[in-house]
Design a protein around this motif. Structure first.
Motif, short mmCIF file in Angstrom:
data_model
loop_
_atom_site.label_atom_id
_atom_site.label_comp_id
_atom_site.label_asym_id
_atom_site.label_seq_id
_atom_site.Cartn_x
_atom_site.Cartn_y
_atom_site.Cartn_z
N ILE A 50 0.84 -1.20 0.00
CA ILE A 50 0.00 0.00 0.00
C ILE A 50 0.87 1.25 0.00
CG2 ILE A 50 -1.59 1.36 1.42
CD1 ILE A 50 -2.88 -1.38 2.21
N VAL A 51 1.89 1.26 0.85
CA VAL A 51 2.79 2.42 0.89
C VAL A 51 3.55 2.57 -0.43
CG1 VAL A 51 4.80 3.41 2.05
CG2 VAL A 51 2.99 2.38 3.41
N SER A 52 3.91 1.44 -1.05
CA SER A 52 4.67 1.52 -2.30
C SER A 52 3.85 2.07 -3.47
CB SER A 52 5.25 0.15 -2.67
OG SER A 52 4.25 -0.73 -3.11
N LEU A 53 2.54 2.22 -3.29
CA LEU A 53 1.74 2.90 -4.30
C LEU A 53 2.17 4.37 -4.43
CD1 LEU A 53 -1.78 1.45 -3.50
CD2 LEU A 53 -0.52 1.14 -5.64
N ARG A 54 2.68 4.93 -3.34
CA ARG A 54 3.13 6.32 -3.34
C ARG A 54 4.64 6.47 -3.20
NH1 ARG A 54 -0.59 9.37 -5.52
NH2 ARG A 54 -2.62 9.06 -4.56
N VAL A 55 5.27 5.55 -2.47
CA VAL A 55 6.70 5.62 -2.19
C VAL A 55 7.36 4.43 -2.88
CG1 VAL A 55 8.46 5.71 -0.39
CG2 VAL A 55 6.18 6.68 0.03
N ASP A 56 7.94 4.68 -4.04
CA ASP A 56 8.39 3.59 -4.91
C ASP A 56 9.42 2.67 -4.27
OD1 ASP A 56 8.23 2.32 -7.49
OD2 ASP A 56 10.26 3.08 -7.84
N TRP A 57 10.33 3.19 -3.46
CA TRP A 57 11.37 2.34 -2.90
C TRP A 57 10.84 1.34 -1.88
CZ3 TRP A 57 12.12 2.43 2.30
CH2 TRP A 57 11.70 3.55 2.99
N MET A 58 9.61 1.50 -1.41
CA MET A 58 9.03 0.54 -0.46
C MET A 58 8.80 -0.83 -1.09
SD MET A 58 8.79 1.48 2.64
CE MET A 58 7.53 0.51 3.40
N ARG A 59 8.84 -0.89 -2.42
CA ARG A 59 8.70 -2.20 -3.07
C ARG A 59 9.83 -3.13 -2.69
NH1 ARG A 59 11.95 -2.06 -7.73
NH2 ARG A 59 12.68 0.04 -8.11
N ILE A 60 10.97 -2.55 -2.30
CA ILE A 60 12.10 -3.36 -1.84
C ILE A 60 11.72 -4.09 -0.56
CG2 ILE A 60 14.47 -3.25 -0.96
CD1 ILE A 60 14.83 -0.81 -2.86
N MET A 61 10.99 -3.42 0.33
CA MET A 61 10.55 -4.06 1.57
C MET A 61 9.54 -5.17 1.28
SD MET A 61 12.32 -2.59 3.83
CE MET A 61 11.54 -3.21 5.29
N THR A 62 8.68 -4.96 0.30
CA THR A 62 7.74 -6.00 -0.08
C THR A 62 8.49 -7.22 -0.59
OG1 THR A 62 6.19 -4.26 -0.73
CG2 THR A 62 5.67 -6.49 -1.45
N GLY A 63 9.48 -6.99 -1.44
CA GLY A 63 10.30 -8.08 -1.96
C GLY A 63 11.08 -8.80 -0.88
N ALA A 64 11.58 -8.03 0.09
CA ALA A 64 12.32 -8.64 1.21
C ALA A 64 11.40 -9.51 2.05
CB ALA A 64 12.96 -7.55 2.06
N ALA A 65 10.19 -9.07 2.29
CA ALA A 65 9.23 -9.87 3.05
C ALA A 65 8.88 -11.16 2.30
CB ALA A 65 7.97 -9.06 3.34
N ALA A 66 8.72 -11.05 0.98
CA ALA A 66 8.44 -12.25 0.18
C ALA A 66 9.63 -13.21 0.19
CB ALA A 66 8.10 -11.85 -1.25
N ALA A 67 10.83 -12.66 0.13
CA ALA A 67 12.03 -13.51 0.19
C ALA A 67 12.11 -14.23 1.53
CB ALA A 67 13.29 -12.67 -0.04
N TRP A 68 11.81 -13.51 2.62
CA TRP A 68 11.81 -14.14 3.94
C TRP A 68 10.76 -15.25 4.00
CZ3 TRP A 68 14.27 -15.57 7.93
CH2 TRP A 68 13.59 -16.08 9.03
N LEU A 69 9.59 -15.02 3.45
CA LEU A 69 8.54 -16.03 3.45
C LEU A 69 9.02 -17.30 2.76
CD1 LEU A 69 5.58 -16.88 3.98
CD2 LEU A 69 5.00 -15.82 1.78
N LEU A 70 9.65 -17.15 1.61
CA LEU A 70 10.14 -18.32 0.88
C LEU A 70 11.25 -19.02 1.64
CD1 LEU A 70 9.94 -20.01 -1.69
CD2 LEU A 70 11.62 -18.49 -2.72
N VAL A 71 12.21 -18.28 2.15
CA VAL A 71 13.33 -18.88 2.89
C VAL A 71 12.82 -19.58 4.14
CG1 VAL A 71 15.40 -18.34 4.23
CG2 VAL A 71 15.09 -17.35 1.96
N PHE A 72 11.95 -18.92 4.89
CA PHE A 72 11.40 -19.52 6.11
C PHE A 72 10.67 -20.81 5.79
CE2 PHE A 72 8.14 -20.07 9.35
CZ PHE A 72 8.87 -19.93 10.52
N THR A 73 9.90 -20.81 4.73
CA THR A 73 9.14 -22.01 4.34
C THR A 73 10.08 -23.14 3.96
OG1 THR A 73 7.29 -20.67 3.59
CG2 THR A 73 7.40 -22.90 2.75
N LEU A 74 11.17 -22.83 3.27
CA LEU A 74 12.09 -23.86 2.81
C LEU A 74 12.99 -24.40 3.92
CD1 LEU A 74 13.11 -22.40 -0.66
CD2 LEU A 74 11.45 -24.22 -0.17
#
Length: 94
Positions: A50-74
Motif C-alpha cells: 500500500i505504501v509503495s503505491l506512493r513511495v516507490d522504494w518501499m517495493r524493496i521491503m515487499t520483496g524482502a518480506a516475500a524472500a523471507w517467506l520463501l526462505v522460512f518455508t524452505l
C-alpha cells in the motif's frame, strides 16, 4: 519520479497476496511458527504494498518480506504440504 501506471497493477496483486497470506493462516491448520509468520508477513506485505503505491522504494521491503517467506518455508521442514505450497507460491508471485 513519475509513477508508471502499469506498476500499479503489480502493487494491487501484492496487496491481494498479502491479504490471502493472512487469511490462509486461518483456513487450515498451520504449525505455530508458520501461523505467526503468515499473519505477520501478510499484514506487513499488505502495508508495504500500500505504501509503495506512493513511495516507490518501499517495493524493496515487499520483496524482502516475500524472500523471507520463501526462505522460512524452505528451511523449516515442519509445514504441511498445503502450507508449504501456499507460502512458496505467494512468495514467488510477489
Amino acid at each position: 519520479m513519475q509513477f508508471d501506471p502499469r506498476m500499479r497493477t503489480s502493487r494491487y496483486v501484492e496487496i491481494a497476496m498479502g491479504a490471502w497470506l493472512f487469511l490462509s493462516a486461518f483456513l487450515w491448520r498451520h504449525p505455530l511458527p508458520h501461523l505467526v509468520n503468515a499473519q505477520v508477513l501478510g499484514i506487513a506485505i499488505m502495508g508495504f504494498a500500500i505504501v509503495s503505491l506512493r513511495v516507490d522504494w518501499m517495493r524493496i521491503m515487499t520483496g524482502a518480506a516475500a524472500a523471507w517467506l520463501l526462505v522460512f518455508t524452505l528451511i523449516t521442514g515442519n509445514a504441511d504440504p498445503a502450507t508449504a505450497w501456499n507460502n512458496s507460491i505467494v512468495a514467488l508471485i510477489i
